[in-house]
Design a protein around this motif. Sequence first.
Motif, PDB file in Angstrom:
ATOM      1  N   MET A 188       0.827  -1.207   0.000  1.00  0.00           N
ATOM      2  CA  MET A 188       0.000   0.000   0.000  1.00  0.00           C
ATOM      3  C   MET A 188       0.862   1.258   0.000  1.00  0.00           C
ATOM      4  SD  MET A 188      -3.311  -1.053   2.315  1.00  0.00           S
ATOM      5  CE  MET A 188      -4.306   0.255   1.627  1.00  0.00           C
ATOM      6  N   GLN A 189       1.979   1.229   0.722  1.00  0.00           N
ATOM      7  CA  GLN A 189       2.882   2.373   0.716  1.00  0.00           C
ATOM      8  C   GLN A 189       3.474   2.583  -0.668  1.00  0.00           C
ATOM      9  OE1 GLN A 189       3.368   4.565   3.267  1.00  0.00           O
ATOM     10  NE2 GLN A 189       4.467   5.745   1.717  1.00  0.00           N
ATOM     11  N   SER A 190       3.794   1.475  -1.334  1.00  0.00           N
ATOM     12  CA  SER A 190       4.321   1.556  -2.693  1.00  0.00           C
ATOM     13  C   SER A 190       3.299   2.177  -3.640  1.00  0.00           C
ATOM     14  CB  SER A 190       4.701   0.151  -3.181  1.00  0.00           C
ATOM     15  OG  SER A 190       5.143   0.185  -4.517  1.00  0.00           O
ATOM     16  N   ASP A 191       2.033   1.814  -3.488  1.00  0.00           N
ATOM     17  CA  ASP A 191       0.975   2.389  -4.320  1.00  0.00           C
ATOM     18  C   ASP A 191       0.805   3.886  -4.063  1.00  0.00           C
ATOM     19  OD1 ASP A 191       0.395   0.067  -5.676  1.00  0.00           O
ATOM     20  OD2 ASP A 191      -1.281  -0.514  -4.392  1.00  0.00           O
ATOM     21  N   ILE A 192       0.904   4.270  -2.802  1.00  0.00           N
ATOM     22  CA  ILE A 192       0.806   5.697  -2.449  1.00  0.00           C
ATOM     23  C   ILE A 192       1.919   6.488  -3.125  1.00  0.00           C
ATOM     24  CG2 ILE A 192       1.056   7.354  -0.550  1.00  0.00           C
ATOM     25  CD1 ILE A 192      -0.331   5.229   1.245  1.00  0.00           C
ATOM     26  N   GLU A 193       3.129   5.928  -3.093  1.00  0.00           N
ATOM     27  CA  GLU A 193       4.279   6.590  -3.716  1.00  0.00           C
ATOM     28  C   GLU A 193       4.090   6.735  -5.224  1.00  0.00           C
ATOM     29  OE1 GLU A 193       7.582   4.214  -2.514  1.00  0.00           O
ATOM     30  OE2 GLU A 193       7.508   4.891  -0.414  1.00  0.00           O
ATOM     31  N   LYS A 194       3.491   5.717  -5.851  1.00  0.00           N
ATOM     32  CA  LYS A 194       3.276   5.773  -7.302  1.00  0.00           C
ATOM     33  C   LYS A 194       2.281   6.867  -7.664  1.00  0.00           C
ATOM     34  CE  LYS A 194       4.391   0.952  -8.197  1.00  0.00           C
ATOM     35  NZ  LYS A 194       4.743   0.691  -6.804  1.00  0.00           N
ATOM     36  N   THR A 246       3.203  10.054  -9.958  1.00  0.00           N
ATOM     37  CA  THR A 246       2.382  10.320 -11.139  1.00  0.00           C
ATOM     38  C   THR A 246       1.855  11.753 -11.113  1.00  0.00           C
ATOM     39  OG1 THR A 246       1.721   7.988 -11.306  1.00  0.00           O
ATOM     40  CG2 THR A 246       0.312   9.613 -12.407  1.00  0.00           C
ATOM     41  N   LEU A 247       1.417  12.197  -9.939  1.00  0.00           N
ATOM     42  CA  LEU A 247       0.914  13.560  -9.791  1.00  0.00           C
ATOM     43  C   LEU A 247       2.003  14.583 -10.103  1.00  0.00           C
ATOM     44  CD1 LEU A 247      -1.307  15.535  -8.912  1.00  0.00           C
ATOM     45  CD2 LEU A 247      -0.534  15.230  -6.553  1.00  0.00           C
ATOM     46  N   GLU A 248       3.201  14.333  -9.591  1.00  0.00           N
ATOM     47  CA  GLU A 248       4.311  15.270  -9.789  1.00  0.00           C
ATOM     48  C   GLU A 248       4.777  15.330 -11.245  1.00  0.00           C
ATOM     49  OE1 GLU A 248       7.332  13.913  -7.151  1.00  0.00           O
ATOM     50  OE2 GLU A 248       6.265  14.521  -5.319  1.00  0.00           O
ATOM     51  N   GLU A 249       4.697  14.197 -11.940  1.00  0.00           N
ATOM     52  CA  GLU A 249       5.287  14.127 -13.278  1.00  0.00           C
ATOM     53  C   GLU A 249       4.277  14.265 -14.408  1.00  0.00           C
ATOM     54  OE1 GLU A 249       7.818  10.720 -13.666  1.00  0.00           O
ATOM     55  OE2 GLU A 249       8.774  11.049 -11.713  1.00  0.00           O
ATOM     56  N   ALA A 264       1.663   7.178 -16.093  1.00  0.00           N
ATOM     57  CA  ALA A 264       1.292   6.769 -14.737  1.00  0.00           C
ATOM     58  C   ALA A 264       2.265   5.696 -14.293  1.00  0.00           C
ATOM     59  CB  ALA A 264      -0.141   6.241 -14.697  1.00  0.00           C
ATOM     60  N   LYS A 265       2.783   5.820 -13.098  1.00  0.00           N
ATOM     61  CA  LYS A 265       3.794   4.897 -12.609  1.00  0.00           C
ATOM     62  C   LYS A 265       3.207   3.515 -12.331  1.00  0.00           C
ATOM     63  CE  LYS A 265       7.118   7.850 -12.750  1.00  0.00           C
ATOM     64  NZ  LYS A 265       8.184   7.690 -13.755  1.00  0.00           N
ATOM     65  N   SER A 266       3.963   2.498 -12.720  1.00  0.00           N
ATOM     66  CA  SER A 266       3.561   1.120 -12.430  1.00  0.00           C
ATOM     67  C   SER A 266       4.751   0.408 -11.802  1.00  0.00           C
ATOM     68  CB  SER A 266       3.120   0.385 -13.699  1.00  0.00           C
ATOM     69  OG  SER A 266       4.225   0.186 -14.557  1.00  0.00           O
ATOM     70  N   ASP A 267       4.510  -0.807 -11.287  1.00  0.00           N
ATOM     71  CA  ASP A 267       5.571  -1.572 -10.639  1.00  0.00           C
ATOM     72  C   ASP A 267       5.922  -2.768 -11.502  1.00  0.00           C
ATOM     73  OD1 ASP A 267       7.368  -2.788  -9.013  1.00  0.00           O
ATOM     74  OD2 ASP A 267       6.069  -2.890  -7.256  1.00  0.00           O
ATOM     75  N   MET A 268       6.981  -2.610 -12.314  1.00  0.00           N
ATOM     76  CA  MET A 268       7.351  -3.678 -13.229  1.00  0.00           C
ATOM     77  C   MET A 268       7.987  -4.857 -12.502  1.00  0.00           C
ATOM     78  SD  MET A 268      10.801  -2.094 -14.886  1.00  0.00           S
ATOM     79  CE  MET A 268      10.449  -0.430 -14.393  1.00  0.00           C
ATOM     80  N   ALA A 269       8.353  -4.679 -11.236  1.00  0.00           N
ATOM     81  CA  ALA A 269       9.044  -5.739 -10.513  1.00  0.00           C
ATOM     82  C   ALA A 269       8.097  -6.668  -9.776  1.00  0.00           C
ATOM     83  CB  ALA A 269      10.034  -5.130  -9.525  1.00  0.00           C
ATOM     84  N   SER A 270       6.826  -6.377  -9.840  1.00  0.00           N
ATOM     85  CA  SER A 270       5.858  -7.242  -9.175  1.00  0.00           C
ATOM     86  C   SER A 270       5.123  -8.073 -10.210  1.00  0.00           C
ATOM     87  CB  SER A 270       4.847  -6.397  -8.396  1.00  0.00           C
ATOM     88  OG  SER A 270       3.814  -7.207  -7.882  1.00  0.00           O
ATOM     89  N   PHE A 271       4.813  -9.318  -9.865  1.00  0.00           N
ATOM     90  CA  PHE A 271       4.078 -10.145 -10.827  1.00  0.00           C
ATOM     91  C   PHE A 271       2.619  -9.712 -10.911  1.00  0.00           C
ATOM     92  CE2 PHE A 271       3.173 -12.272  -6.863  1.00  0.00           C
ATOM     93  CZ  PHE A 271       1.898 -12.801  -7.018  1.00  0.00           C
ATOM     94  N   VAL A 272       2.163  -8.908  -9.934  1.00  0.00           N
ATOM     95  CA  VAL A 272       0.830  -8.302  -9.986  1.00  0.00           C
ATOM     96  C   VAL A 272       0.989  -6.859 -10.449  1.00  0.00           C
ATOM     97  CG1 VAL A 272      -1.204  -7.630  -8.685  1.00  0.00           C
ATOM     98  CG2 VAL A 272      -0.017  -9.747  -8.109  1.00  0.00           C
ATOM     99  N   ASP A 273       0.346  -6.501 -11.569  1.00  0.00           N
ATOM    100  CA  ASP A 273       0.448  -5.133 -12.072  1.00  0.00           C
ATOM    101  C   ASP A 273      -0.277  -4.181 -11.135  1.00  0.00           C
ATOM    102  OD1 ASP A 273       1.788  -5.970 -14.357  1.00  0.00           O
ATOM    103  OD2 ASP A 273      -0.074  -6.418 -15.388  1.00  0.00           O
ATOM    104  N   SER A 274       0.429  -3.156 -10.665  1.00  0.00           N
ATOM    105  CA  SER A 274      -0.198  -2.158  -9.813  1.00  0.00           C
ATOM    106  C   SER A 274      -0.924  -1.148 -10.697  1.00  0.00           C
ATOM    107  CB  SER A 274       0.857  -1.442  -8.964  1.00  0.00           C
ATOM    108  OG  SER A 274       0.258  -0.402  -8.230  1.00  0.00           O
ATOM    109  N   LEU A 275      -2.244  -1.127 -10.605  1.00  0.00           N
ATOM    110  CA  LEU A 275      -3.058  -0.255 -11.453  1.00  0.00           C
ATOM    111  C   LEU A 275      -3.586   0.961 -10.701  1.00  0.00           C
ATOM    112  CD1 LEU A 275      -5.152  -2.984 -13.330  1.00  0.00           C
ATOM    113  CD2 LEU A 275      -3.010  -1.915 -14.040  1.00  0.00           C
ATOM    114  N   VAL A 276      -3.100   1.183  -9.490  1.00  0.00           N
ATOM    115  CA  VAL A 276      -3.622   2.272  -8.660  1.00  0.00           C
ATOM    116  C   VAL A 276      -3.359   3.634  -9.296  1.00  0.00           C
ATOM    117  CG1 VAL A 276      -3.426   3.444  -6.451  1.00  0.00           C
ATOM    118  CG2 VAL A 276      -3.473   0.952  -6.525  1.00  0.00           C
ATOM    119  N   ALA A 277      -2.121   3.909  -9.673  1.00  0.00           N
ATOM    120  CA  ALA A 277      -1.797   5.211 -10.261  1.00  0.00           C
ATOM    121  C   ALA A 277      -2.468   5.401 -11.625  1.00  0.00           C
ATOM    122  CB  ALA A 277      -0.280   5.385 -10.366  1.00  0.00           C
TER     123      ALA A 277
END
Length: 289
Positions: free
Chosen positions: A103-109, A113-116, A232-245
């Motif tokens: 969840m912290q990782s999703d918050i950071e993404k 995304t907002l900043e960039e 939008a930032k995603s987490d390529m290192a996880s086998f589950v795609d983070s779609l939050v951002a």
Amino acid sequence: MTKDILSLIQTNMSTFSKGQKLIANFILESYDKAAFMTASKLGKTVCVSESTVVRFAAELGYDGYPAMQKALQEMIRSKLTSVQRIEVSNDRIGNQDILSMVMQSDIEKIHLTLEETDRAQFDQAVDAIVSARHIYILGVRSAAAIASFLGFYFNLIFDNVTVVHATSTSEVFEQLLRIGPQDVIVGISFPRYSRRTVKAMQFAHDRGAAVLALTDSEASPLAPIATLTLLAKSDMASFVDSLVAPLSLVNALIVAIGRKKNDDLSHTFETLEQIWDEYEVYEKVEEQN
């Protein structure tokens, strides 16, 4: 730097110190893991100091370790297999609390995304969609969930929306057969990128349509094709795609378009409420009979 970082390391191997060669060999053998390690962790892994890792990055011509790490991540963005993703994910989590870390990782993404996010590109994307003759939406694999979500709300706002179903490449082109100038296609893809989406976006581009890419990086294969790109930032290192951002960015897009089409949206909901009221009355009559 345009040269592949692995080639760069191999070319300069003879010039490295003993400690730097340890770093170099680890990266060459396990670049998928090295790309997501801090300078401190990489140093501990190969038994050298953190400062040696930082000097190694400078030796390769990078402005610090983060720049070298980014180059590694960009290189492997579309290359990680599912098995490698699981291994990297396990290494990163270790013994940490999974719920907190994810969840912290999703918050950071979302923050990144907002900043960039380029506000001008965002506004242009809104205008392009609002003024389009026809809107096509395409997302494959996990991105299909975002495409479906976007399509649901766009269908409440517009009467000219097609969510492209991508069970096969030929079926995609059949649905895009009439796309052309004055139309817009929203293509959604994150690592590992979908070839079907890239081919469809290229087809739409060649037919003169406005191409809006929702992806994670300028290095994405969608970016060179796109008329407009939203990142939008995603987490390529996880086998589950983070779609939050990505989903948060899509929410913002829907709200911005809804404000532009406020009268049409109000009329839609008024009509829906009338239908719901009539249907409830019909149900009561049916129950009484």
